[in-house]
Scaffold this active site. Structure first.
Site, PDB file in Angstrom:
ATOM      1  N   ARG A  59     -33.679 -30.644  12.337  1.00 55.62           N
ATOM      2  CA  ARG A  59     -33.922 -31.075  10.891  1.00 55.62           C
ATOM      3  C   ARG A  59     -35.137 -30.824  10.322  1.00 55.62           C
ATOM      4  O   ARG A  59     -35.302 -31.065   9.164  1.00 55.62           O
ATOM      5  CB  ARG A  59     -33.200 -32.336  10.526  1.00 55.62           C
ATOM      6  CG  ARG A  59     -31.812 -32.622  11.013  1.00 55.62           C
ATOM      7  CD  ARG A  59     -31.146 -33.649  10.269  1.00 55.62           C
ATOM      8  NE  ARG A  59     -31.901 -35.138  10.537  1.00 55.62           N
ATOM      9  CZ  ARG A  59     -31.896 -36.093   9.612  1.00 55.62           C
ATOM     10  NH1 ARG A  59     -31.239 -36.184   8.544  1.00 55.62           N
ATOM     11  NH2 ARG A  59     -32.869 -37.060   9.727  1.00 55.62           N
ATOM     12  N   ASP A  60     -36.002 -30.414  11.193  1.00 54.90           N
ATOM     13  CA  ASP A  60     -37.420 -30.189  10.354  1.00 54.90           C
ATOM     14  C   ASP A  60     -38.101 -29.293  11.059  1.00 54.90           C
ATOM     15  O   ASP A  60     -39.195 -29.233  11.411  1.00 54.90           O
ATOM     16  CB  ASP A  60     -38.269 -31.475  10.426  1.00 54.90           C
ATOM     17  CG  ASP A  60     -39.391 -31.492   9.330  1.00 54.90           C
ATOM     18  OD1 ASP A  60     -39.447 -30.788   8.446  1.00 54.90           O
ATOM     19  OD2 ASP A  60     -40.437 -32.231   9.488  1.00 54.90           O
ATOM     20  N   ILE A  61     -37.657 -27.867  11.282  1.00 58.45           N
ATOM     21  CA  ILE A  61     -38.100 -26.751  11.974  1.00 58.45           C
ATOM     22  C   ILE A  61     -39.204 -26.088  10.849  1.00 58.45           C
ATOM     23  O   ILE A  61     -38.528 -25.730   9.722  1.00 58.45           O
ATOM     24  CB  ILE A  61     -37.029 -25.915  12.666  1.00 58.45           C
ATOM     25  CG1 ILE A  61     -36.513 -26.617  13.614  1.00 58.45           C
ATOM     26  CG2 ILE A  61     -37.598 -24.580  13.020  1.00 58.45           C
ATOM     27  CD1 ILE A  61     -35.352 -26.247  14.388  1.00 58.45           C
TER      28      ILE A  61
END
Length: 191
Positions: free
Chosen positions: A33-35
């Site tokens: 969720r935070d690439i």
């Protein structure tokens, strides 16, 4: 190597190694969720690693996560719009990163010919991305690599790679020179 002067070959290697990490996440039911570029590390011997699982959440089989976190800049539309989502949002974010590096470091919808990028340019670009405008191929990518990147970034999740394993297989074919374009027909709103 700094992320500055990476060739297509380097970017394919990065794509393979990070996708491999996503395959492992998928097997454990984890969505990162935070690439974003800051979460991709390059080791001294030139390998790419995904780090910072601060926002990662275990994916409960029956309930798709429904919370808005992460970085807008690399966020998938369904997360942005507060809709249900699956691990294909990580594939989307990685696609955006690959796009940027194969597009003179310019994000989607940021004009290539502008020297100075203003905040409003970025706002406008984000708006277009969240409203399914047609995305042009990244300017420095081969047709085949562009094809894969655009499928990673498909606005509609059902047109996107739905598993990191399928993406990994296509990237291996690409690396071996055996990939054939097949996704030229993504659906966009008419603009």
């Amino acid at each position: 190597a700094s992320m500055r002067e990476l060739s297509e070959e380097d970017m394919i290697k990065l794509a393979l190694e990070i996708t491999n990490a996503l395959v492992a996440c998928e097997k454990k039911g984890i969505i990162h969720r935070d690439i974003k570029p800051e979460n991709i590390l390059v080791t001294d011997d030139g390998h790419y690693m995904l780090c910072d699982f601060g926002l990662a959440r275990e994916l409960n089989y029956r309930q798709l996560i429904n919370s808005v976190k992460g970085t807008y800049k690399y966020m998938a539309p369904e997360v942005y719009h507060g809709q249900k989502y699956t691990n294909s949002v990580d594939i989307y974010s990685l696609g955006l990163i690959l796009y940027q590096y194969m597009n003179n470091r310019r994000e989607v919808f940021i004009p290539l010919d502008k020297d100075t990028i203003y905040y409003r340019d970025q706002e406008k670009a984000l708006e277009k991305r969240m409203e399914n405008y047609k995305i042009l191929e990244p300017c420095n990518a081969s047709e085949e690599f562009a094809d894969i990147i655009l499928r990673m970034m498909a606005y509609n999740p059902e047109e996107r790679y739905d598993s990191a394993e399928k993406l990994y297989r296509d990237l291996v074919l690409l690396k071996e020179g055996k990939y054939r374009k097949k996704y030229g027909l993504l659906h966009y709103k008419k603009h």
